[in-house]
Structures are given as C-alpha cells and as structure tokens.
Scaffold this motif. Structure first.
Motif, PDB file in Angstrom:
ATOM      1  N   UNK A  85      -0.231   3.707  14.057  1.00 50.93           N
ATOM      2  CA  UNK A  85      -1.148   3.157  13.343  1.00 50.93           C
ATOM      3  C   UNK A  85      -3.003   3.367  13.413  1.00 50.93           C
ATOM      4  N   UNK A  86      -3.143   3.113  14.851  1.00 49.77           N
ATOM      5  CA  UNK A  86      -4.597   3.771  15.220  1.00 49.77           C
ATOM      6  C   UNK A  86      -4.819   4.256  14.875  1.00 49.77           C
ATOM      7  N   UNK A  93       0.293   2.342   4.613  1.00 50.97           N
ATOM      8  CA  UNK A  93       1.555   0.874   4.544  1.00 50.97           C
ATOM      9  C   UNK A  93       2.451   0.944   4.203  1.00 50.97           C
ATOM     10  N   UNK A  94       3.185   2.727   4.026  1.00 49.47           N
ATOM     11  CA  UNK A  94       4.070   2.802   3.729  1.00 49.47           C
ATOM     12  C   UNK A  94       5.059   2.208   5.220  1.00 49.47           C
ATOM     13  N   UNK A  95       4.431   3.016   5.798  1.00 51.43           N
ATOM     14  CA  UNK A  95       4.941   3.115   7.685  1.00 51.43           C
ATOM     15  C   UNK A  95       4.811   1.217   8.078  1.00 51.43           C
ATOM     16  N   UNK A 149      -6.668   8.010  -0.666  1.00 51.32           N
ATOM     17  CA  UNK A 149      -5.362   7.111  -1.712  1.00 51.32           C
ATOM     18  C   UNK A 149      -4.061   7.515  -0.435  1.00 51.32           C
ATOM     19  N   UNK A 150      -3.901   8.671  -0.669  1.00 49.54           N
ATOM     20  CA  UNK A 150      -2.555   9.023  -0.431  1.00 49.54           C
ATOM     21  C   UNK A 150      -2.235   8.137   1.709  1.00 49.54           C
ATOM     22  N   UNK A 151      -3.896   9.319   2.057  1.00 49.61           N
ATOM     23  CA  UNK A 151      -3.828   8.336   3.399  1.00 49.61           C
ATOM     24  C   UNK A 151      -3.093   6.958   3.258  1.00 49.61           C
ATOM     25  N   UNK A 180      -1.964  -4.278  -1.778  1.00 52.70           N
ATOM     26  CA  UNK A 180      -1.546  -4.238  -2.824  1.00 52.70           C
ATOM     27  C   UNK A 180      -3.170  -4.693  -3.802  1.00 52.70           C
ATOM     28  N   UNK A 181      -3.794  -5.167  -3.017  1.00 50.91           N
ATOM     29  CA  UNK A 181      -5.129  -5.612  -3.483  1.00 50.91           C
ATOM     30  C   UNK A 181      -5.191  -3.916  -3.627  1.00 50.91           C
TER      31      UNK A 181
END
Length: 161
Positions: free
Chosen positions: A85-86, A124-126, A117-119, A28-29
C-alpha cells in the motif's frame, strides 16, 4: 450544546467513526470527484476538481501512513499489505505532483487524471477487500484509531485551506 455545534465552521460531528468507516467515506468521496471530472468539459471545473482530488488524496495518504498503517502493521504483524500500500501511495503521489499547479492542457492532463483514478481504484479495492477484513478481525480499537485519524485529518485540511 447544539447551538455550539451549529455555530462551528465544520458540519455537526456525528458519533465517532471507526477507522475503516472514515477511510471508506474518503474512498467514496474521491470516487465521486473522479466521476465528476469524467463528466466535465470545462477547464476551470477540471482544474478545481483536480485540486480537490489532490488535496483529498494527499490528506488521506498522510493519515494512513502516519496512523492507520503503523497500527495495521503492528496488529497484523504485516509484512506484505502495508508495504504494498505504501508503494502504491508513492505512485499516486508522483502523479499528483505532475498534476498540481499545471493547467488542464488537453489529452496528457486528462490521461494523467485517468491513470491516477485507476491507481486509486486499484488501491481502494485492495484495502477494502484484503486489509480491512483482516484488521476488523483483529483486536485493534477501531473507534479510538478513527478518532485519532479524524483529528489529524481535520488538522491537515485546515493547513491545506
């Protein structure tokens, strides 16, 4: 005891956060920092925001890679979520390296921040939709894990300051 907390250079510490709450707060931050970047036109503000974003993302990635991901991998016997994720972290780190220490010089700089930002949003979504629900359902002690992550995060932020 309260006087000691107020005298401390950091904010008074609330009850320990579990690992997922800590990571979601970081997500969120950083999202807020990207939103601020989108609104600003000031070059000094852009540079300051990107520095803050890069530090936050580097620290976040490091606590995930050192503490959270190994625990997730072991608890879930995961062979997909953590490696993916890695790999995403590697792409984020490459963009951070391109942004660190350079001047906000127009459209290419803004484009790199936008892609970063998009990455991050994708990552985050995943994590929040796939990894976090699975780990919540595991027997992993999320408060203990969160405490270790918070301590490491404090160390890394102190080093970055």
């Amino acid at each position: 005891m309260t006087a000691t907390k107020t005298a401390a250079p950091h904010k008074a510490k609330p009850a320990p956060k579990d690992a997922i709450a800590l990571l979601k707060a970081d997500h969120e931050a950083v999202s807020q920092l990207f939103a601020e970047y989108e609104k600003t036109r000031s070059v000094p503000n852009k540079k300051a925001l990107v520095a803050e974003i890069c530090t936050a993302l580097n620290v976040h990635a490091q606590i995930e890679e050192e503490i959270f991901y190994p625990a997730v991998k072991k608890a879930l016997k995961d062979k997909l979520l953590v490696p993916e994720a890695t790999v995403e972290h590697t792409s984020v780190k490459e963009l951070i390296a391109q942004l660190e220490g350079i001047e906000p010089d127009g459209e290419m700089y803004d484009a790199k921040v936008k892609v970063l930002s998009e990455y991050v949003k994708h990552h985050v979504k995943e994590e929040q939709n796939e990894m976090f629900p699975k780990i919540k359902a595991s027997s992993l002690d999320m408060v203990e894990l969160g405490a270790r992550m918070a301590a490491r995060k404090d160390d890394l932020l102190a080093q970055a300051a």
